[in-house]
Motif scaffolding. Structure first.
Motif, short mmCIF file in Angstrom:
data_model
loop_
_atom_site.label_atom_id
_atom_site.label_comp_id
_atom_site.label_asym_id
_atom_site.label_seq_id
_atom_site.Cartn_x
_atom_site.Cartn_y
_atom_site.Cartn_z
N GLY A 31 18.50 25.67 -1.43
CA GLY A 31 18.53 25.51 0.02
C GLY A 31 19.90 25.54 0.65
N LEU A 32 20.94 25.75 -0.13
CA LEU A 32 22.28 25.78 0.44
C LEU A 32 22.53 27.13 1.11
CD1 LEU A 32 24.76 23.88 0.45
CD2 LEU A 32 25.61 25.14 -1.51
N PRO A 33 22.91 27.14 2.38
CA PRO A 33 23.18 28.41 3.06
C PRO A 33 24.34 29.16 2.38
CG PRO A 33 23.04 26.61 4.63
CD PRO A 33 23.05 26.00 3.26
N LYS A 34 24.28 30.50 2.45
CA LYS A 34 25.27 31.33 1.78
C LYS A 34 26.72 30.98 2.17
CE LYS A 34 26.54 36.00 0.45
NZ LYS A 34 27.44 35.48 -0.53
N GLU A 36 28.01 28.16 2.98
CA GLU A 36 28.38 26.91 2.29
C GLU A 36 28.52 27.14 0.79
OE1 GLU A 36 26.17 23.38 3.36
OE2 GLU A 36 25.81 24.23 5.35
N HIS A 37 27.63 27.95 0.22
CA HIS A 37 27.72 28.29 -1.19
C HIS A 37 29.05 28.99 -1.47
CE1 HIS A 37 27.14 30.98 -4.68
NE2 HIS A 37 26.54 29.92 -5.19
#
Length: 142
Positions: A31-34, A36-37
């Protein structure tokens, strides 16, 4: 370009590739947005470069600068040994502090009550030596 700068750049390239290769199957970032990843991967790579610089500095203190720079047997052993000790210690501390978690696919070993990832240990053990080798291979002054 200064040798230490080249070492840092090689470290960044090697660790960046490693982080992107090992992260999706082995770390839980559901669920981590790109963006933030990607920011986490960049931060991890920057931390890895700092670790490589520290590993090299400690290895040089143990056996001298030239054996490490030339990757003599003692220089190579110092890089690998310091890298391994740093890897186990840092990975253990990260698990103890709950800084990240692994998926069930990460191979682990139990160290002082915490499961630590074997891939991060391999990464921090081996990549300082590979960065030193690449730095030496691209040194036009030798």
């Amino acid at each position: 370009m200064e040798r230490r700068t080249r070492f840092a750049l090689w470290s960044a390239a090697l660790h960046g590739a490693w982080e992107y290769a090992q992260c999706p199957p082995y770390y839980d970032m559901t669920g981590l947005p790109k963006p933030e990843h990607d920011a986490l991967m960049l931060a991890a790579t920057a931390g890895d470069v700092a670790i490589n610089l520290g590993v090299a500095a400690v290895a040089e203190q143990l056996v001298g600068r030239e054996p490490v720079r030339r990757l003599t047997p003692s220089g190579t052993a110092a890089l690998l040994g310091v890298g391994f000790a740093a890897a186990v210690g840092l990975e253990w501390a990260a698990q103890r502090l709950n800084l990240w978690s692994y998926t069930d696919r990460m191979p682990t070993v139990r160290v002082a009550g915490h499961d630590v990832g074997l891939l991060p240990i391999a990464q921090v053990t081996v990549l300082p030596t590979l960065a030193a080798w690449a730095t030496r291979r691209t040194d036009l002054s030798t």
